[in-house]
Design a protein around this motif. Structure first.
Motif, PDB file in Angstrom:
ATOM      1  N   LEU A  90       0.836  -1.203   0.000  1.00 27.49           N
ATOM      2  CA  LEU A  90       0.000   0.000   0.000  1.00 27.49           C
ATOM      3  C   LEU A  90       0.867   1.247   0.000  1.00 27.49           C
ATOM      4  CD1 LEU A  90      -3.080   0.640   0.278  1.00 27.49           C
ATOM      5  CD2 LEU A  90      -2.673   0.890   2.739  1.00 27.49           C
ATOM      6  N   LYS A  94      -3.147   3.473  -2.287  1.00 29.27           N
ATOM      7  CA  LYS A  94      -3.493   2.569  -3.391  1.00 29.27           C
ATOM      8  C   LYS A  94      -2.472   1.422  -3.447  1.00 29.27           C
ATOM      9  CE  LYS A  94      -7.141   4.436  -5.195  1.00 29.27           C
ATOM     10  NZ  LYS A  94      -7.236   5.819  -5.024  1.00 29.27           N
ATOM     11  N   LYS A 229      -0.656   4.255   3.842  1.00 29.71           N
ATOM     12  CA  LYS A 229       0.378   3.213   3.892  1.00 29.71           C
ATOM     13  C   LYS A 229       0.244   2.458   5.207  1.00 29.71           C
ATOM     14  CE  LYS A 229       4.012   6.238   5.729  1.00 29.71           C
ATOM     15  NZ  LYS A 229       5.308   6.835   5.585  1.00 29.71           N
TER      16      LYS A 229
END
Ligand code: GRG
Length: 288
Positions: A90, A94, A229
Motif C-alpha cells: 500500500l 493505493k 500506507k
C-alpha cells in the motif's frame, strides 16, 4: 501563496506530463503516471516553489524543475516498496506499483521516473550555468552520498539495533537530502545571496529532521487509511527509529522544538517567510 494552491499547480503539471506518450511501450508510461499521480503531498516541489517565491514572483517558470524532484521522490517510493526492499502493498492509499503491475514493470517505472526527471530538468528554460548548478544539487542529493546511501543503511539496519549517530546519518541522507535540495534549488533559481543560502541550508536540515521524527510518530500513532500506507512497519521489521531511541513523548517535544528553531532561522532572512512558516507548521501537525 498557499500550500494547496501550489500543490495543485504541481499536480496539474504532473497529471499532464505523461498524457498520450508511448507506443508499444505505453504500459511503462501508464505505470509511471500511476505512482506519480495516485496521491502524495508534493512537499518537495512546493518547498522549491516557496523558496523561489522568497525572491521572485514568476514561479511558473520553475514548475518543471520542481516537478522533476517529485519524480525522483516517487521513483524512490516505487523502489522502496518492492519485495526486495520493504515489500509493501500500500502506498499513497493505493496498491503499490508492483502490486498493480508487476515487479519488472515497477523496477522499470522507477528507473524511468529517475531518467525522466533529468530529461525534464535539462529541458527547462533556465540559464545554462544556473541550470547545471541546481541539477548537480539534485543529483548529489539522490546519489550514493545522499538518498541511496541512506537507503543502504536503512536496509542494513533491519533486525539490528543501531546507534543514535547511525540513525541520524541514515535519515539525514535518506529523507533529509532531497528535502534540503528542494529548498536550495528554489532559492538558487530565485537568486538568493550566499548568506541566505547558508541560512536555508540550516533550515533544510532542521526541517528534514522534523519530517522524519513525525514520520516515525505516524508509523506508531497514524491511521493507515489517512496515511495511505501500512503502519507499525519499524516495529515489525525490528528497526531502530526516533521512538525507540527517545520515546514518544520526547519525540513530540523534540519535533516542536526543532520546528521553533526552523522559525528562528527563517526570521534571520530579510524576506517574507510567512508561507514557508505555514508549511513548516503543517509538516509538524500533519497526519498524512
Ligand atoms: C529506493 C533509492 C531508494 C530510496 C528510498 C524515500 C525512501 C528512500 C524511502 C521511503 C520510505 C520512507 C517511509 C521514508 C521516510 C520518509 C519519507 C521519504 C516518506 C515519504 O515521503 P512523503 O511523506 O510521501 O513526502 P508522499 O506520498 O506524501 O509524497
Amino acid at each position: 501563496m498557499s500550500y494547496e494552491f501550489l500543490k495543485k499547480k504541481i499536480d496539474d503539471f504532473l497529471q499532464r506530463h505523461f498524457e498520450d506518450k508511448g507506443s508499444y511501450n505505453k504500459l511503462i508510461y501508464e505505470s509511471m503516471a500511476y505512482s506519480l499521480n495516485v496521491g502524495g503531498k508534493r512537499i518537495r516541489p512546493v518547498l522549491a516553489l516557496l523558496t523561489y517565491r522568497l525572491y521572485k514572483d514568476d514561479y511558473e517558470n520553475i514548475i518543471p524543475m520542481a516537478a522533476s524532484i517529485e519524480m525522483i521522490h516517487t521513483y524512490s517510493l516505487v523502489h522502496d516498496d518492492l519485495p526486495c526492499m520493504d515489500n509493501d502493498d500500500l502506498r499513497r492509499g493505493k496498491p503499490t506499483n508492483h502490486k498493480k503491475y508487476n515487479e519488472a514493470i515497477a523496477v522499470l517505472a522507477g528507473d524511468g521516473l529517475l531518467n525522466e526527471a533529468f530529461n525534464l530538468m535539462l529541458s527547462c528554460n533556465i540559464e545554462e550555468g544556473l541550470k547545471l548548478q541546481v541539477i548537480r544539487i539534485i543529483s548529489e542529493a539522490s546519489s550514493v552520498e545522499g538518498m541511496i546511501g541512506g537507503q543502504v543503511v536503512d536496509i542494513l539496519s533491519e533486525n539490528r539495533e543501531i546507534e543514535k549517530e547511525e540513525l541520524y546519518y541514515m535519515h539525514r541522507k535518506k529523507t533529509g537530502e532531497l528535502i534540503k535540495a528542494s529548498i536550495l534549488v528554489g532559492a538558487i533559481l530565485g537568486g538568493a545571496s550566499k548568506n541566505d543560502l547558508e541560512l536555508l541550508n540550516i533550515y533544510g536540515e532542521k526541517l528534514g529532521l522534523v519530517f522524519q521524527i513525525i514520520d516515525d510518530i505516524l508509523d506508531v500513532e497514524g491511521d493507515t487509511e489517512k496515511l495511505g500506507k501500512n503502519i507499525n512497519m519499524d516495529i515489525t521489521r525490528h528497526k531502530t527509529n526516533f521512538i525507540s531511541i527517545y520515546g514518544m513523548r520526547k519525540c513530540k517535544s523534540l519535533a516542536r522544538e526543532i520546528t521553533e528553531e526552523c522559525f528562528s532561522v527563517l526570521d534571520r532572512l530579510d524576506r517574507d517567510t510567512k508561507d514557508l512558516k505555514n508549511l513548516t507548521e503543517f509538516l509538524l501537525k500533519r497526519d498524512v
